[in-house]
Design a protein around this motif. Structure first.
Motif, PDB file in Angstrom:
ATOM      1  N   VAL A   1      -8.014   2.932  -1.515  1.00  0.00           N
ATOM      2  CA  VAL A   1      -6.725   2.506  -2.055  1.00  0.00           C
ATOM      3  C   VAL A   1      -6.442   1.098  -1.557  1.00  0.00           C
ATOM      4  O   VAL A   1      -6.584   0.822  -0.363  1.00  0.00           O
ATOM      5  CB  VAL A   1      -5.597   3.455  -1.573  1.00  0.00           C
ATOM      6  CG1 VAL A   1      -4.240   2.985  -2.080  1.00  0.00           C
ATOM      7  CG2 VAL A   1      -5.869   4.872  -2.005  1.00  0.00           C
ATOM      8  N   ARG A   2      -6.037   0.202  -2.484  1.00  0.00           N
ATOM      9  CA  ARG A   2      -5.710  -1.166  -2.071  1.00  0.00           C
ATOM     10  C   ARG A   2      -4.591  -1.132  -1.035  1.00  0.00           C
ATOM     11  O   ARG A   2      -3.564  -0.489  -1.248  1.00  0.00           O
ATOM     12  CB  ARG A   2      -5.278  -1.992  -3.272  1.00  0.00           C
ATOM     13  CG  ARG A   2      -5.044  -3.438  -2.880  1.00  0.00           C
ATOM     14  CD  ARG A   2      -4.813  -4.314  -4.059  1.00  0.00           C
ATOM     15  NE  ARG A   2      -4.774  -5.695  -3.607  1.00  0.00           N
ATOM     16  CZ  ARG A   2      -4.341  -6.685  -4.328  1.00  0.00           C
ATOM     17  NH1 ARG A   2      -3.917  -6.488  -5.554  1.00  0.00           N
ATOM     18  NH2 ARG A   2      -4.330  -7.912  -3.850  1.00  0.00           N
ATOM     19  N   TRP A   3      -4.793  -1.831   0.056  1.00  0.00           N
ATOM     20  CA  TRP A   3      -3.859  -1.928   1.180  1.00  0.00           C
ATOM     21  C   TRP A   3      -3.581  -0.562   1.804  1.00  0.00           C
ATOM     22  O   TRP A   3      -2.557  -0.352   2.437  1.00  0.00           O
ATOM     23  CB  TRP A   3      -2.566  -2.628   0.789  1.00  0.00           C
ATOM     24  CG  TRP A   3      -2.748  -4.045   0.356  1.00  0.00           C
ATOM     25  CD1 TRP A   3      -3.700  -4.925   0.780  1.00  0.00           C
ATOM     26  CD2 TRP A   3      -1.960  -4.764  -0.587  1.00  0.00           C
ATOM     27  NE1 TRP A   3      -3.552  -6.124   0.169  1.00  0.00           N
ATOM     28  CE2 TRP A   3      -2.488  -6.061  -0.682  1.00  0.00           C
ATOM     29  CE3 TRP A   3      -0.864  -4.430  -1.359  1.00  0.00           C
ATOM     30  CZ2 TRP A   3      -1.960  -7.025  -1.511  1.00  0.00           C
ATOM     31  CZ3 TRP A   3      -0.329  -5.402  -2.190  1.00  0.00           C
ATOM     32  CH2 TRP A   3      -0.873  -6.678  -2.267  1.00  0.00           C
ATOM     33  N   GLY A   4      -4.519   0.357   1.635  1.00  0.00           N
ATOM     34  CA  GLY A   4      -4.370   1.690   2.214  1.00  0.00           C
ATOM     35  C   GLY A   4      -4.785   1.697   3.670  1.00  0.00           C
ATOM     36  O   GLY A   4      -5.250   0.689   4.217  1.00  0.00           O
TER      37      GLY A   4
ATOM     38  N   GLY B   1       0.802  -1.212   0.000  1.00  0.00           N
ATOM     39  CA  GLY B   1       0.000   0.000   0.000  1.00  0.00           C
ATOM     40  C   GLY B   1       0.835   1.261   0.000  1.00  0.00           C
ATOM     41  O   GLY B   1       2.061   1.223  -0.166  1.00  0.00           O
TER      42      GLY B   1
ATOM     43  N   ARG C   1     -13.114   1.789   1.156  1.00  0.00           N
ATOM     44  CA  ARG C   1     -12.233   1.062   0.231  1.00  0.00           C
ATOM     45  C   ARG C   1     -11.827   2.017  -0.888  1.00  0.00           C
ATOM     46  O   ARG C   1     -12.456   2.076  -1.926  1.00  0.00           O
ATOM     47  CB  ARG C   1     -12.957  -0.166  -0.321  1.00  0.00           C
ATOM     48  CG  ARG C   1     -13.280  -1.162   0.772  1.00  0.00           C
ATOM     49  CD  ARG C   1     -14.057  -2.367   0.251  1.00  0.00           C
ATOM     50  NE  ARG C   1     -14.495  -3.182   1.348  1.00  0.00           N
ATOM     51  CZ  ARG C   1     -13.749  -4.107   1.946  1.00  0.00           C
ATOM     52  NH1 ARG C   1     -12.535  -4.336   1.539  1.00  0.00           N
ATOM     53  NH2 ARG C   1     -14.231  -4.807   2.951  1.00  0.00           N
TER      54      ARG C   1
ATOM     55  N   GLN D   1       2.145   5.109   6.058  1.00  0.00           N
ATOM     56  CA  GLN D   1       0.897   4.846   6.776  1.00  0.00           C
ATOM     57  C   GLN D   1       1.194   4.744   8.268  1.00  0.00           C
ATOM     58  O   GLN D   1       2.265   4.318   8.670  1.00  0.00           O
ATOM     59  CB  GLN D   1       0.275   3.525   6.336  1.00  0.00           C
ATOM     60  CG  GLN D   1      -0.263   3.509   4.943  1.00  0.00           C
ATOM     61  CD  GLN D   1      -1.003   2.219   4.673  1.00  0.00           C
ATOM     62  OE1 GLN D   1      -1.915   1.857   5.408  1.00  0.00           O
ATOM     63  NE2 GLN D   1      -0.614   1.514   3.630  1.00  0.00           N
TER      64      GLN D   1
ATOM     65  N   ARG E   1      -6.877   2.162   7.049  1.00  0.00           N
ATOM     66  CA  ARG E   1      -8.292   1.841   7.259  1.00  0.00           C
ATOM     67  C   ARG E   1      -8.627   1.819   8.739  1.00  0.00           C
ATOM     68  O   ARG E   1      -7.782   1.491   9.571  1.00  0.00           O
ATOM     69  CB  ARG E   1      -8.660   0.518   6.624  1.00  0.00           C
ATOM     70  CG  ARG E   1      -7.823  -0.626   7.155  1.00  0.00           C
ATOM     71  CD  ARG E   1      -7.763  -1.778   6.226  1.00  0.00           C
ATOM     72  NE  ARG E   1      -6.768  -1.521   5.219  1.00  0.00           N
ATOM     73  CZ  ARG E   1      -6.350  -2.401   4.336  1.00  0.00           C
ATOM     74  NH1 ARG E   1      -6.849  -3.599   4.329  1.00  0.00           N
ATOM     75  NH2 ARG E   1      -5.440  -2.108   3.463  1.00  0.00           N
TER      76      ARG E   1
END
Length: 168
Positions: A92-95, A52, A90, A56, A97
């Motif tokens: 960004v993929r693997w963003g 991601g 949902r 993060q 959360r």
């Protein structure tokens, strides 16, 4: 409905908001369903994001074992409803959360389906799933392999930190 009770392992993660409170609330929400019963819950660990976007915030991760009469797809829908209740977006993929709930195993079911692949296709290489699972059940196996061995070989093993006070 699957009818007979099936044991499933769910992995929960959060890196936005009040992470520990979200995980605790999510466990309660998941077992609030009349066809989902809590069997066991792991300690919580803190990890860096895997994949991601860069930079993060760290994740809190845990696993739980449930027994359910829901089918695998019904359990997935329930997990996604709990994610939505906790404002999961949902984008960004693997963003980052507020809550992520993955079904890692559902009994002995093996399926490769666009909606749900079981066992989870990347669980065997993710220490953020394997370490809490190992702490919950030192004899656990995934696809016939000891979770202990899989965790020891995981590339992100060094990123797993005690959060729950499990380390002596």
């Amino acid at each position: 409905m699957s009818g007979l009770p099936v044991r499933a392992i769910l992995a929960l993660g959060s890196n936005l908001g009040e992470r520990a409170g979200t995980l605790a609330s999510a466990v309660a929400d998941l077992v609030e369903h009349p066809q989902v019963r809590l069997c066991d819950v792991s300690p919580v660990v803190q990890t860096q994001a895997v994949g991601g976007p860069p930079d993060q915030p760290p994740y809190l991760n845990m696993v739980m074992e449930v027994e359910t009469e829901l089918s695998a797809v019904e359990l997935l829908a329930h997990c996604q409803a709990v994610e939505a209740r906790h404002h999961r977006e949902r984008v960004v993929r693997w963003g980052p959360r507020t809550l992520d709930v993955d079904i890692i195993v559902y009994g002995d079911l093996q399926q490769d389906d666009p909606e749900l692949t079981l066992p989870h296709p990347r669980a065997a290489e993710r220490a953020f799933v394997l370490v809490p699972w190992l702490l919950m059940n030192p004899h656990a196996t995934l696809s016939g392999m000891p979770v202990r061995d899989l965790a020891g070989a995981a590339r992100d093993l060094d990123d797993v930190e005690d959060f729950d006070g499990y380390a002596g």
